[in-house]
Design an enzyme around this catalytic site. Structure first.
Site, short mmCIF file in Angstrom:
data_model
loop_
_atom_site.label_atom_id
_atom_site.label_comp_id
_atom_site.label_asym_id
_atom_site.label_seq_id
_atom_site.Cartn_x
_atom_site.Cartn_y
_atom_site.Cartn_z
CE LYS A 135 -1.78 1.59 4.06
NZ LYS A 135 -1.52 3.00 4.37
CG ASN A 136 2.26 2.66 3.51
OD1 ASN A 136 1.09 2.95 3.22
ND2 ASN A 136 2.64 2.44 4.75
CB CYS A 159 -5.63 9.87 11.49
SG CYS A 159 -3.88 9.52 11.60
NE ARG A 214 0.23 10.74 10.04
CZ ARG A 214 -0.31 9.68 9.44
NH1 ARG A 214 -1.42 9.17 9.89
NH2 ARG A 214 0.25 9.16 8.36
CG ASP A 245 3.07 1.66 9.60
OD1 ASP A 245 3.30 1.84 8.38
OD2 ASP A 245 2.76 2.57 10.37
NE ARG A 260 -7.62 4.35 5.24
CZ ARG A 260 -6.90 5.25 5.94
NH1 ARG A 260 -7.27 5.57 7.15
NH2 ARG A 260 -5.83 5.81 5.42
C1 EPZ Z 1 4.01 7.06 6.15
O1 EPZ Z 1 3.21 8.09 6.69
C2 EPZ Z 1 3.12 5.85 6.08
N1 EPZ Z 1 1.97 6.11 5.20
C3 EPZ Z 1 2.63 5.50 7.48
O2 EPZ Z 1 1.86 4.31 7.38
C4 EPZ Z 1 3.83 5.22 8.37
O3 EPZ Z 1 3.39 4.97 9.69
C5 EPZ Z 1 4.76 6.44 8.36
O4 EPZ Z 1 5.13 6.76 7.00
C6 EPZ Z 1 6.04 6.20 9.16
O5 EPZ Z 1 6.70 5.08 8.65
C7 EPZ Z 1 2.14 6.04 3.87
O6 EPZ Z 1 3.23 5.79 3.37
C8 EPZ Z 1 0.91 6.26 3.04
P1 EPZ Z 1 5.98 10.46 8.28
P2 EPZ Z 1 3.78 9.62 6.72
O7 EPZ Z 1 5.87 11.70 7.49
O8 EPZ Z 1 4.55 9.88 5.50
C9 EPZ Z 1 5.95 13.76 11.66
C10 EPZ Z 1 0.04 2.93 7.71
O9 EPZ Z 1 -0.38 2.40 8.75
N2 EPZ Z 1 5.91 14.72 10.56
O10 EPZ Z 1 7.22 9.62 8.19
O11 EPZ Z 1 2.64 10.50 7.06
C11 EPZ Z 1 4.64 13.01 11.79
O12 EPZ Z 1 3.70 13.76 12.55
C12 EPZ Z 1 0.47 4.38 7.74
O13 EPZ Z 1 0.18 2.35 6.61
C13 EPZ Z 1 6.07 16.08 10.84
O14 EPZ Z 1 6.23 16.47 11.99
O15 EPZ Z 1 4.74 9.52 7.97
C14 EPZ Z 1 5.06 11.74 12.49
O16 EPZ Z 1 5.12 11.97 13.88
C15 EPZ Z 1 0.21 5.02 9.09
N3 EPZ Z 1 6.01 16.96 9.81
C16 EPZ Z 1 6.47 11.49 11.94
O17 EPZ Z 1 6.90 12.73 11.38
C17 EPZ Z 1 5.83 16.57 8.51
O18 EPZ Z 1 5.81 17.43 7.60
C18 EPZ Z 1 6.52 10.42 10.85
O19 EPZ Z 1 5.67 10.84 9.81
C19 EPZ Z 1 5.66 15.20 8.23
C20 EPZ Z 1 5.72 14.28 9.27
#
Ligand code: EPZ
Length: 422
Positions: free
Chosen positions: A22-23, A118, A123, A308, A401
């Site tokens: 998915k990701n 969420c 996020r 995850d 999802r």
């Molecule tokens: C991706 O989300 C994945 N989703 C998530 O999987 C996964 O948990 C996450 O990466 C971490 O591995 C997809 O790929 C569609 P991040 P993403 O940006 O990109 C903070 C699932 O269950 N952050 O690495 O949103 C954020 O709040 C989903 O399949 C900022 O502060 O994750 C979080 O605490 C859930 N500012 C941390 O970084 C930003 O601009 C990691 O977020 C962006 C992120």
């Protein structure tokens, strides 16, 4: 809305095929906005989130054909490429933010409503915005929308990510493919999904080096062309079925997976006493040989233990001998499943980013619980398989999802799960 009725089941035994990631497929679909030519994506999982991304591509002018028998998606250029994504689509899936970078660099403009927070955290997208601003974009984000413009195009630059955000790395990498000059992303995310996206972009004619490390170099090019690509297997689905073998004290052969993508999960399962063997046609996981014992996990960006997998692994830890510690360092609020597991008798104590998980093989009892996100939902399904009696899982659509045919795959291995519209 879906509801699962999960009956206490015996050990799971047999073979399971892992679906496409998915990701990986979500940003790869977003990347098709960078070209005005046909792209074909194979090994696509049939998921609600993938259907939403297809609708998002249609909303900005793409023709998207899905062939779920063949797990194939064809993205065909339409008459025009729009720049505004309707709110009702964005609010259904946070990953819609992945279209911002491609739309911005292709059309000079992107107007997207802010992806909602969420249950696992608020996020923010500040790192996405910082990266695109560094490439020369003008970004305004007020109450509910983010508006990005770059009428003179983007210019390559050095982008340092304060946190190795997966989404921000992907958005910036996609935008940089058509920027003028070279972009370097430092402290980049290293997840396998980043590598898969970079491989797809390079097939389209991009010049990306270093994906999978913390420094990614992208040399901008004039234009990209269509490409065909098979996405990688889903490493979180892989880990989920590995834990399913352990928690039910079963014996599973997990096919179509990449063991290298789940090294931390393999290591932790072995620490608990499970047997994990990398066999010719897949990963064999046995929870039926040794008595399973406690271990500690701490989630970290790749190649650390994946956030995850935290909920699913916690479910296992409630059933082993001894008390385990779980530390969640990636998201600020990713223990919602702990209270649901406690309703089943797990007695987990959460203090900030740490959870203390007492284990006991015979403690879980079926209850009525709620899936707060897709991984929490999967954790509760696995807990329901070993809990005494019956578990009613509400809001199970979250699972659909991100996991293709989850109840069907588990039932084929000996689980007893019924699915209802709630
Ligand atoms: C991706 O989300 C994945 N989703 C998530 O999987 C996964 O948990 C996450 O990466 C971490 O591995 C997809 O790929 C569609 P991040 P993403 O940006 O990109 C903070 C699932 O269950 N952050 O690495 O949103 C954020 O709040 C989903 O399949 C900022 O502060 O994750 C979080 O605490 C859930 N500012 C941390 O970084 C930003 O601009 C990691 O977020 C962006 C992120």
């Amino acid at each position: 809305m879906s509801k699962y009725i999960i009956h206490q089941s015996g050990p799971l035994r047999g073979e399971v095929e892992i679906s496409g990631s998915k990701n990986a497929v979500l940003p790869i679909l977003a990347a098709t906005l960078l070209v005005d030519e046909l792209c074909e994506i194979y090994y696509v999982p049939r998921l609600l989130d993938v259907e939403v991304m297809c609708d998002i591509l249609r909303s900005v002018g793409k023709i998207v054909e899905t062939d779920w028998e063949a797990h194939t998606i064809r993205v065909i250029p339409g008459e025009r490429t729009g720049s505004e994504v309707p709110h009702e689509l964005v609010k259904r899936m946070r990953a819609s933010i992945f279209v911002m970078g491609p739309l911005l660099v292709k059309t000079g403009y992107a107007n997207i409503s802010l992806p909602g927070g969420c249950s696992i955290g608020n996020r923010p997208i500040d790192l996405h915005n910082k990266g695109l601003r560094t490439l020369g974009a003008k970004i305004m984000s007020d109450g509910g929308r983010v508006e990005a413009s770059a009428i003179y195009g983007l210019k390559g630059a050095l982008v340092y990510l304060d946190f190795p955000s997966v989404g921000a790395t992907e958005n910036i990498m996609m935008a940089a493919t058509l920027a003028r000059g070279v972009t370097t992303i430092e402290n980049a995310a290293e997840e396998p999904e980043i590598v898969d996206l970079a491989n797809f972009l390079n097939k389209m004619g991009a010049k990306i080096k270093g994906a999978g490390t913390d420094t990614i170099k992208i040399e901008g090019v004039e234009r990209l062309h269509g490409a065909k690509h098979t996405v990688i297997p889903d490493r979180i689905e892989t880990g989920t079925f590995m834990v399913a073998a352990a928690i039910t004290r079963g014996d599973l052969l997990i096919k179509n997976c990449v063991p290298d993508h789940v090294r931390p999960v393999i290591a932790k399962l072995i620490e608990c006493g499970a047997i994990v063997n990398d066999e010719v046609d897949g990963l064999r996981v046995r929870g039926d040989i040794n008595n399973l014992v406690a271990t500690d996990i701490k989630t970290l960006p790749y190649p650390g233990f994946p956030t995850d997998m935290q909920a699913v692994f916690m479910a296992l830890l409630t059933t082993v001998d001894g008390t385990s510690g779980v530390i969640e360092t990636v998201f600020e609020n990713r223990f919602m499943h702990a209270s649901e597991l406690s309703r089943m008798g797990a007695n987990i104590r959460v203090e900030g980013r740490k959870a203390v998980v007492p284990g006991n093989k015979h403690k879980l009892v079926g209850a009525s619980v709620i899936a707060t996100d897709l991984r929490a939902g999967a954790a509760l399904v696995l807990a329901g398989l070993v809990a005494k009696g019956t578990t009613e899982l509400h809001e199970a659509q979250h699972i659909e999802r991100g996991y293709e045919n989850f109840p069907e795959k588990l039932n084929a291995l000996g689980a007893k799960i019924e699915r209802f519209e709630d």
